[in-house]
Enzyme design. Sequence first.
Site, mmCIF file in Angstrom:
data_model
loop_
_atom_site.group_PDB
_atom_site.id
_atom_site.type_symbol
_atom_site.label_atom_id
_atom_site.label_comp_id
_atom_site.label_asym_id
_atom_site.label_seq_id
_atom_site.Cartn_x
_atom_site.Cartn_y
_atom_site.Cartn_z
ATOM 1 N N GLY A 17 0.802 -1.233 0.000
ATOM 2 C CA GLY A 17 0.000 0.000 0.000
ATOM 3 C C GLY A 17 0.827 1.272 0.000
ATOM 4 C CB THR A 18 4.398 1.920 0.284
ATOM 5 O OG1 THR A 18 4.941 1.018 -0.696
ATOM 6 C CG2 THR A 18 4.372 1.254 1.645
ATOM 7 N N GLY A 20 1.654 3.440 -5.907
ATOM 8 C CA GLY A 20 0.856 2.912 -7.008
ATOM 9 C C GLY A 20 -0.590 2.588 -6.668
ATOM 10 C CB ILE A 21 -2.647 -0.278 -7.822
ATOM 11 C CG1 ILE A 21 -2.554 0.021 -9.321
ATOM 12 C CG2 ILE A 21 -3.975 -0.938 -7.462
ATOM 13 C CD1 ILE A 21 -2.408 -1.222 -10.208
ATOM 14 N N GLY A 22 -1.899 0.286 -4.762
ATOM 15 C CA GLY A 22 -2.188 0.044 -3.346
ATOM 16 C C GLY A 22 -2.391 1.335 -2.577
ATOM 17 C CB SER A 143 -2.070 -8.685 -14.150
ATOM 18 O OG SER A 143 -1.581 -8.223 -15.380
ATOM 19 C CE1 TYR A 156 3.350 -8.829 -12.300
ATOM 20 C CE2 TYR A 156 2.149 -8.974 -14.368
ATOM 21 C CZ TYR A 156 2.298 -8.430 -13.110
ATOM 22 O OH TYR A 156 1.410 -7.478 -12.661
HETATM 23 N N1 NAP Z 1 0.799 -0.991 -12.800
HETATM 24 C C1 NAP Z 1 0.293 -1.876 -13.628
HETATM 25 O O1 NAP Z 1 0.236 -1.641 -14.829
HETATM 26 C C2 NAP Z 1 -0.266 -3.184 -13.119
HETATM 27 C C3 NAP Z 1 -1.051 -3.947 -13.975
HETATM 28 C C4 NAP Z 1 -1.576 -5.154 -13.527
HETATM 29 C C5 NAP Z 1 -1.300 -5.582 -12.246
HETATM 30 N N2 NAP Z 1 -0.519 -4.825 -11.425
HETATM 31 C C6 NAP Z 1 -0.294 -5.319 -10.070
HETATM 32 O O2 NAP Z 1 -0.729 -4.323 -9.173
HETATM 33 C C7 NAP Z 1 -0.070 -4.508 -7.909
HETATM 34 C C8 NAP Z 1 0.480 -3.166 -7.475
HETATM 35 O O3 NAP Z 1 1.485 -2.768 -8.392
HETATM 36 P P1 NAP Z 1 1.760 -1.254 -8.798
HETATM 37 O O4 NAP Z 1 1.746 -1.186 -10.265
HETATM 38 O O5 NAP Z 1 0.923 -0.357 -8.004
HETATM 39 O O6 NAP Z 1 3.312 -1.155 -8.419
HETATM 40 P P2 NAP Z 1 4.115 -0.448 -7.256
HETATM 41 O O7 NAP Z 1 3.841 1.007 -7.269
HETATM 42 O O8 NAP Z 1 5.507 -0.929 -7.440
HETATM 43 O O9 NAP Z 1 3.497 -1.057 -5.918
HETATM 44 C C9 NAP Z 1 3.834 -2.320 -5.440
HETATM 45 C C10 NAP Z 1 3.602 -2.316 -3.946
HETATM 46 O O10 NAP Z 1 3.789 -3.623 -3.452
HETATM 47 C C11 NAP Z 1 4.815 -3.636 -2.482
HETATM 48 N N3 NAP Z 1 5.439 -4.942 -2.566
HETATM 49 C C12 NAP Z 1 5.978 -5.568 -3.636
HETATM 50 N N4 NAP Z 1 6.421 -6.778 -3.305
HETATM 51 C C13 NAP Z 1 6.151 -6.938 -1.980
HETATM 52 C C14 NAP Z 1 6.378 -7.966 -1.052
HETATM 53 N N5 NAP Z 1 6.993 -9.115 -1.382
HETATM 54 N N6 NAP Z 1 5.949 -7.797 0.226
HETATM 55 C C15 NAP Z 1 5.324 -6.649 0.593
HETATM 56 N N7 NAP Z 1 5.107 -5.633 -0.242
HETATM 57 C C16 NAP Z 1 5.521 -5.783 -1.508
HETATM 58 C C17 NAP Z 1 5.670 -2.426 -2.823
HETATM 59 O O11 NAP Z 1 6.428 -1.932 -1.746
HETATM 60 P P3 NAP Z 1 7.914 -2.496 -1.419
HETATM 61 O O12 NAP Z 1 8.613 -2.641 -2.728
HETATM 62 O O13 NAP Z 1 8.508 -1.471 -0.514
HETATM 63 O O14 NAP Z 1 7.711 -3.796 -0.738
HETATM 64 C C18 NAP Z 1 4.590 -1.436 -3.198
HETATM 65 O O15 NAP Z 1 3.953 -0.943 -2.043
HETATM 66 C C19 NAP Z 1 0.964 -5.587 -8.132
HETATM 67 O O16 NAP Z 1 0.452 -6.823 -7.688
HETATM 68 C C20 NAP Z 1 1.139 -5.594 -9.644
HETATM 69 O O17 NAP Z 1 1.611 -6.834 -10.115
HETATM 70 C C21 NAP Z 1 0.003 -3.636 -11.825
#
Ligand code: NAP
Length: 254
Positions: A17-18, A20-22, A143, A156
């Site tokens: 939750g830090t 992006g989407i979270g 995704s 992935y």
């Molecule tokens: N952006 C896209 O286009 C897209 C599309 C489809 C799906 N998604 C999915 O959406 C989700 C969020 O991704 P996002 O795009 O918002 O990217 P992001 O901004 O990189 O956010 C990822 C978040 O997950 C945390 N994280 C990653 N691995 C972790 C772990 N092992 N334990 C705890 N926290 C973890 C990160 O913080 P830390 O790195 O500090 O742990 C960060 O808070 C992911 O599951 C991603 O695969 C994204």
Amino acid sequence: MSNASKLAGKVALVTGGTTGIGLASAQDFAAQGAVVYITGRRQAELETAVAKLREGGATAYGIRGDVAKLDDLDRIFNEIEQRSGHLDVLFANAGGGDMMALQDVTEAHFDGIFDSNVKGTLFTVQKALRLLKDGSSVILTASTTSVQGTENFSVYSASKAAVRNFARNWLLDLKPRNIRVNAISPGPVHTPGLAGLVPQEQQSGLLNHLASLVPIGRLGQPSEVAKAVTFLASDDSSFINGIELFVDGGIAQI
Ligand SMILES: NC(=O)c1ccc[n+]([C@@H]2O[C@H](COP(=O)([O-])OP(=O)(O)OC[C@H]3O[C@@H](n4cnc5c(N)ncnc54)[C@H](OP(=O)(O)O)[C@@H]3O)[C@@H](O)[C@H]2O)c1
């Protein structure tokens, strides 16, 4: 109930939750009245995100942890139990990955992605069960890659197909407790995680290319996914269970 209180009185956890989407989802949950917990592995990002949530008026707490580490998950849920006693909403969103062609895939690449996305999602939900109230909502971040092929992205994509399928099965396991489980499947959304799929010098090329593939003609914004997550978290989706909700500008629908 007013429009801005779809989650009034609810306690929600957003893993990853830090940024992006979270983070956008945590902000939306809080705007709808929820007490919000967020997690992530990086302490500085966690503190920044909690400060941002509190600036917006949220009751928010950050707990550092890696979803792939079972001890971290135990610590996270113990802390939530001590402070709030239970959960009403779980958004198991932590995850990510990078790109690698089949011939180059290493054991470390596979383990890193499957540990965070598949093992992490499984044990996040399993360990949350003792705190989730009957009738809770669980949302898993899958995704569009769960149903689409992408060059150099097989590990992935397979991990996200697994996440999507968890929802179909867990709703049956959790039927006696009336806990709904849905998957959300974003298309390309402008986040640090999307840009981070490739080295810095290739990032703008990747983002422009992905935007050109989306029928709506642009990348999605995290807030656009967050609204759909809030829908699945709230009673507005009370008869929706086990679906994969695509928030993708149409990219996986053509
Ligand atoms: N952006 C896209 O286009 C897209 C599309 C489809 C799906 N998604 C999915 O959406 C989700 C969020 O991704 P996002 O795009 O918002 O990217 P992001 O901004 O990189 O956010 C990822 C978040 O997950 C945390 N994280 C990653 N691995 C972790 C772990 N092992 N334990 C705890 N926290 C973890 C990160 O913080 P830390 O790195 O500090 O742990 C960060 O808070 C992911 O599951 C991603 O695969 C994204």
